[in-house]
Structure formats: C-alpha cells, structure tokens
Design a protein around this motif. Structure first.
Motif, PDB file in Angstrom:
ATOM      1  N   ASP A  28       0.801  -1.226   0.000  1.00 38.34           N
ATOM      2  CA  ASP A  28       0.000   0.000   0.000  1.00 38.34           C
ATOM      3  C   ASP A  28       0.831   1.272   0.000  1.00 38.34           C
ATOM      4  O   ASP A  28       0.457   2.263   0.628  1.00 38.34           O
ATOM      5  CB  ASP A  28      -0.964   0.008   1.191  1.00 38.34           C
ATOM      6  CG  ASP A  28      -2.399  -0.070   0.753  1.00 38.34           C
ATOM      7  OD1 ASP A  28      -2.670  -0.025  -0.455  1.00 38.34           O
ATOM      8  OD2 ASP A  28      -3.262  -0.183   1.643  1.00 38.34           O
ATOM      9  N   HIS A  29       1.945   1.270  -0.710  1.00 36.93           N
ATOM     10  CA  HIS A  29       2.731   2.505  -0.805  1.00 36.93           C
ATOM     11  C   HIS A  29       3.285   2.728  -2.214  1.00 36.93           C
ATOM     12  O   HIS A  29       4.407   3.172  -2.399  1.00 36.93           O
ATOM     13  CB  HIS A  29       3.841   2.552   0.264  1.00 36.93           C
ATOM     14  CG  HIS A  29       4.918   1.532   0.107  1.00 36.93           C
ATOM     15  ND1 HIS A  29       5.953   1.667  -0.777  1.00 36.93           N
ATOM     16  CD2 HIS A  29       5.119   0.363   0.732  1.00 36.93           C
ATOM     17  CE1 HIS A  29       6.745   0.608  -0.693  1.00 36.93           C
ATOM     18  NE2 HIS A  29       6.257  -0.194   0.210  1.00 36.93           N
ATOM     19  N   GLU A  33      -2.777   5.685  -7.734  1.00 33.88           N
ATOM     20  CA  GLU A  33      -3.862   4.707  -7.829  1.00 33.88           C
ATOM     21  C   GLU A  33      -3.760   4.027  -9.195  1.00 33.88           C
ATOM     22  O   GLU A  33      -3.894   4.684 -10.232  1.00 33.88           O
ATOM     23  CB  GLU A  33      -5.216   5.401  -7.693  1.00 33.88           C
ATOM     24  CG  GLU A  33      -6.375   4.458  -7.815  1.00 33.88           C
ATOM     25  CD  GLU A  33      -7.727   5.161  -7.808  1.00 33.88           C
ATOM     26  OE1 GLU A  33      -8.733   4.469  -8.054  1.00 33.88           O
ATOM     27  OE2 GLU A  33      -7.790   6.385  -7.572  1.00 33.88           O
ATOM     28  N   LYS A  64      -8.105  -3.856  -5.181  1.00 32.22           N
ATOM     29  CA  LYS A  64      -7.974  -2.446  -5.552  1.00 32.22           C
ATOM     30  C   LYS A  64      -8.734  -2.074  -6.825  1.00 32.22           C
ATOM     31  O   LYS A  64      -8.590  -0.964  -7.321  1.00 32.22           O
ATOM     32  CB  LYS A  64      -6.499  -2.095  -5.702  1.00 32.22           C
ATOM     33  CG  LYS A  64      -5.715  -2.272  -4.407  1.00 32.22           C
ATOM     34  CD  LYS A  64      -4.267  -1.851  -4.577  1.00 32.22           C
ATOM     35  CE  LYS A  64      -3.475  -2.033  -3.303  1.00 32.22           C
ATOM     36  NZ  LYS A  64      -3.881  -1.150  -2.226  1.00 32.22           N
TER      37      LYS A  64
END
Length: 125
Positions: A28-29, A33, A64
């Motif tokens: 998550d880094h 997006e 995601k």
C-alpha cells in the motif's frame, strides 16, 4: 493520480511488475492509484493460472479494482485465449487458463473497459 501500465518491453512483467510495482501495491505505498494494466507479448505469461506473480497480482487487482487485460492476439498465440486471429480486436477472443479477473482484448475493448475509470497517465514499460 490514476495510472495505467502497459507492459510492452522484454521482461517488463517479470522484472518491473514483479519486483517493483507489485510489492509496492501489496504494501500500500505505490504512490498512485493503479486503475489498469495491459499486457503484450511474453509479458502476459505471468497471467497464467498458478503463476506466483499472476496469483499475487490477481489478489491485489481484486482488492484495488484494477483492470487486468492482455492483448487478445498475443494470448491466442500463447494458448491463453480461445478464439482465432480473425476475431482479435473484436472482443470475441476470451481469456482461458489465466488467473482470476483477466480479460483478453485489443484497444477498443481496453478503452471501453477503462471508460468508467480512466487513468490520468499511461505508463509504458
């Protein structure tokens, strides 16, 4: 910022995706997006059912909401899509034996699939 990746150069999926992009998405880094990934040539081999990179990618894509699409002509050549070369570009070729969520298509199908969630930038690797 929304991005889409096109994996077009030699080893882009086995090197850049597998060792850089995918670990960042899992942690998550990544910093952007990711809304889509499009695979050409041998880069789509990682999308085979049971492939460790592809299975990880399918899991992240599901979480995601990332579009996973492979070139239908490349997929037909590699026995990862049902269809004929004459059907390529029409949307008639269908992915087979791939990780969950992968679609086969060409640019018309890509544009249609990304239409509701278009990227701000497209990055070709």
């Amino acid at each position: 910022m929304k991005v889409a990746y096109v994996f077009a150069t030699h080893m882009a999926s086995t090197f850049k995706l597998a060792t850089m992009i995918l670990p960042q998405l899992e942690a998550d880094h990544h910093g952007a997006e990711v809304v889509g990934m499009f695979f050409f040539d041998d880069n789509l081999i990682c999308l085979r059912q049971g492939d460790p990179i592809g299975e990880r990618l399918a899991r992240v894509a599901r979480q995601k909401d990332i579009l996973l699409m492979m070139c239908d002509q490349c997929a037909v050549r590699r026995n990862l899509a049902e269809g004929t070369f004459e059907q390529c570009g029409s949307g008639e070729a269908k992915a087979k034996d791939t990780v969950e969520g992968v679609q086969a298509g060409c640019f018309p199908q890509l544009y249609n699939a990304q239409g509701g969630n278009p990227p701000d930038h497209i990055i070709t690797l």
